[in-house]
Motif scaffolding. Structure first.
Motif, short mmCIF file in Angstrom:
data_model
loop_
_atom_site.label_atom_id
_atom_site.label_comp_id
_atom_site.label_asym_id
_atom_site.label_seq_id
_atom_site.Cartn_x
_atom_site.Cartn_y
_atom_site.Cartn_z
N SER A 59 0.92 -1.10 -0.10
CA SER A 59 -0.03 0.06 -0.02
C SER A 59 0.80 1.21 0.00
O SER A 59 0.46 2.29 -0.29
CB SER A 59 -1.04 0.02 1.34
OG SER A 59 -0.06 0.05 2.61
N ARG A 60 2.12 1.26 0.43
CA ARG A 60 2.88 2.29 0.53
C ARG A 60 3.08 2.81 -1.23
O ARG A 60 3.44 4.28 -1.24
CB ARG A 60 4.44 1.92 0.95
CG ARG A 60 4.48 1.49 2.37
CD ARG A 60 3.85 2.50 3.33
NE ARG A 60 3.87 2.23 5.03
CZ ARG A 60 5.00 2.32 5.44
NH1 ARG A 60 6.07 2.82 5.29
NH2 ARG A 60 4.82 1.97 6.82
N LYS A 61 3.06 2.04 -1.97
CA LYS A 61 3.39 2.24 -3.29
C LYS A 61 1.84 2.54 -3.90
O LYS A 61 1.73 3.33 -4.77
CB LYS A 61 4.09 1.23 -4.11
CG LYS A 61 4.43 1.53 -5.74
CD LYS A 61 5.27 2.85 -5.67
CE LYS A 61 5.56 2.93 -7.15
NZ LYS A 61 6.33 4.04 -7.46
N LEU A 62 1.03 1.47 -3.78
CA LEU A 62 -0.27 1.52 -4.22
C LEU A 62 -0.96 2.80 -4.04
O LEU A 62 -1.71 3.27 -4.97
CB LEU A 62 -0.99 0.23 -3.89
CG LEU A 62 -2.42 0.09 -4.19
CD1 LEU A 62 -2.33 -0.21 -5.92
CD2 LEU A 62 -3.12 -0.97 -3.94
N GLU B 57 -5.31 4.70 2.23
CA GLU B 57 -4.07 5.33 2.93
C GLU B 57 -3.02 4.50 2.90
O GLU B 57 -2.93 3.08 2.36
CB GLU B 57 -4.38 5.39 4.26
CG GLU B 57 -4.66 4.38 5.16
CD GLU B 57 -4.43 4.63 6.67
OE1 GLU B 57 -3.32 5.02 7.13
OE2 GLU B 57 -5.55 4.46 7.32
N LEU B 58 -1.55 5.18 2.93
CA LEU B 58 -0.32 4.58 2.48
C LEU B 58 -0.13 3.48 3.70
O LEU B 58 0.52 2.58 3.18
CB LEU B 58 0.86 5.72 2.89
CG LEU B 58 1.11 6.78 1.97
CD1 LEU B 58 2.31 7.45 2.62
CD2 LEU B 58 1.34 5.99 0.57
N LEU B 59 -0.74 3.47 4.86
CA LEU B 59 -0.51 2.61 5.84
C LEU B 59 -1.69 1.44 5.81
O LEU B 59 -1.55 0.75 7.15
CB LEU B 59 -0.51 3.47 7.26
CG LEU B 59 0.60 4.50 7.38
CD1 LEU B 59 0.72 4.89 8.81
CD2 LEU B 59 1.86 4.03 6.85
N ALA B 60 -2.31 1.37 4.98
CA ALA B 60 -3.48 0.29 4.86
C ALA B 60 -3.09 -0.86 5.32
O ALA B 60 -3.52 -1.68 6.05
CB ALA B 60 -4.34 0.41 3.76
N ASP B 61 -1.87 -1.33 4.81
CA ASP B 61 -1.23 -2.82 4.80
C ASP B 61 -0.58 -2.72 6.16
O ASP B 61 -0.39 -3.99 6.64
CB ASP B 61 -0.23 -3.03 3.82
CG ASP B 61 -0.91 -3.33 2.38
OD1 ASP B 61 -1.91 -4.11 2.32
OD2 ASP B 61 -0.18 -3.06 1.20
N ASP B 62 -0.27 -2.05 6.80
CA ASP B 62 0.17 -1.73 8.12
C ASP B 62 -0.60 -2.24 9.20
O ASP B 62 -0.26 -3.17 9.87
CB ASP B 62 0.77 -0.33 8.87
CG ASP B 62 2.05 0.10 7.93
OD1 ASP B 62 3.02 0.34 8.59
OD2 ASP B 62 1.93 0.14 6.61
#
Length: 224
Positions: free
Chosen positions: A105-108, A165-170
């Motif tokens: 998600s950081r790239k997506l 959001e960038l952090l979704a996968d976090d």
């Protein structure tokens, strides 16, 4: 970022949702002036002071968003290492689970996250390129990147994130670690929402729904 009125106002709202008798806001030391483990040390110091005042850990709810979500988890990591009782629950909102930058998600979502994404926020580089708080420390250190911690014995968790959001996968990785450790948790991804949407856009229906979810989660789990 240091403590500001936006988070004070959010804390008041969260206090009402939780029917809290007292609310503590931790004005922890921030980067780049203060690097790891300054913020974690501050969180542990405040938590120990709250216990010293006679407040039972069973009555404590730790809420953190973004870097504060990272810190909430890092607090539990430190408490486990120090054999200090854990709080009753963690509410993790758009939590920063790792200072690494390799989750999809950081790239997506770098152009879809209108709060933290590329060309939208000066914090983008901090999250997606180089964390000044982490400096040259091992990025897999569980005190920095809690997704590498053993969650066994951690509190019940509510994990909220925006789908864009960038952090979704976090948040997804945090939920996976909770599942492996048999920690009770709820993960909710709000579709198409950016980072920290309830803080940035509190009148949005999704934000109102997220507030209601926090209230219901606390009511359902406080007396377990």
């Amino acid at each position: 970022m240091p403590l500001r009125n936006g988070h004070r106002n959010l804390a008041i709202k969260q206090s009402v949702l939780a029917e809290a008798k007292q609310t503590f806001l931790v004005d922890y030391r921030v980067a780049p002036e203060n690097i790891f483990p300054a913020a974690q040390e501050d969180a542990v110091k405040i938590y120990k002071e709250i216990l010293r005042r006679g407040i039972s850990p069973e009555k404590i709810i730790v809420i953190g968003d973004s870097a504060g979500g990272n810190l909430a988890l890092a607090l539990s990591v430190a408490l486990k290492e120090k054999n200090i009782p854990q709080p009753k629950m963690l509410i993790l909102i758009s939590a920063w689970g790792t200072v690494e930058t390799n989750l999809p998600s950081r790239k997506l979502n770098e152009n879809r996250d209108f709060v933290l994404g590329k060309n939208y926020s000066p914090l983008y580089n901090e999250v997606n390129k180089y964390s000044s708080y982490a400096k040259n420390f091992n990025k897999k250190n569980p005190n920095l990147s809690p997704i590498y911690a053993d969650f066994t014995g951690f509190p019940t968790m509510l994990i909220q994130a925006g789908g864009y959001e960038l952090l979704a996968d976090d948040s997804i990785e945090i939920a996976k670690k909770a599942a492996v450790a048999d920690v009770k948790f709820t993960l909710t991804i709000y579709p198409e929402m950016p980072h920290d949407f309830a803080l940035m856009l509190p009148d949005l229906q999704d934000s109102l729904d997220s507030f209601r979810e926090i209230q219901n989660f606390i009511n359902q789990n406080m007396n377990d």
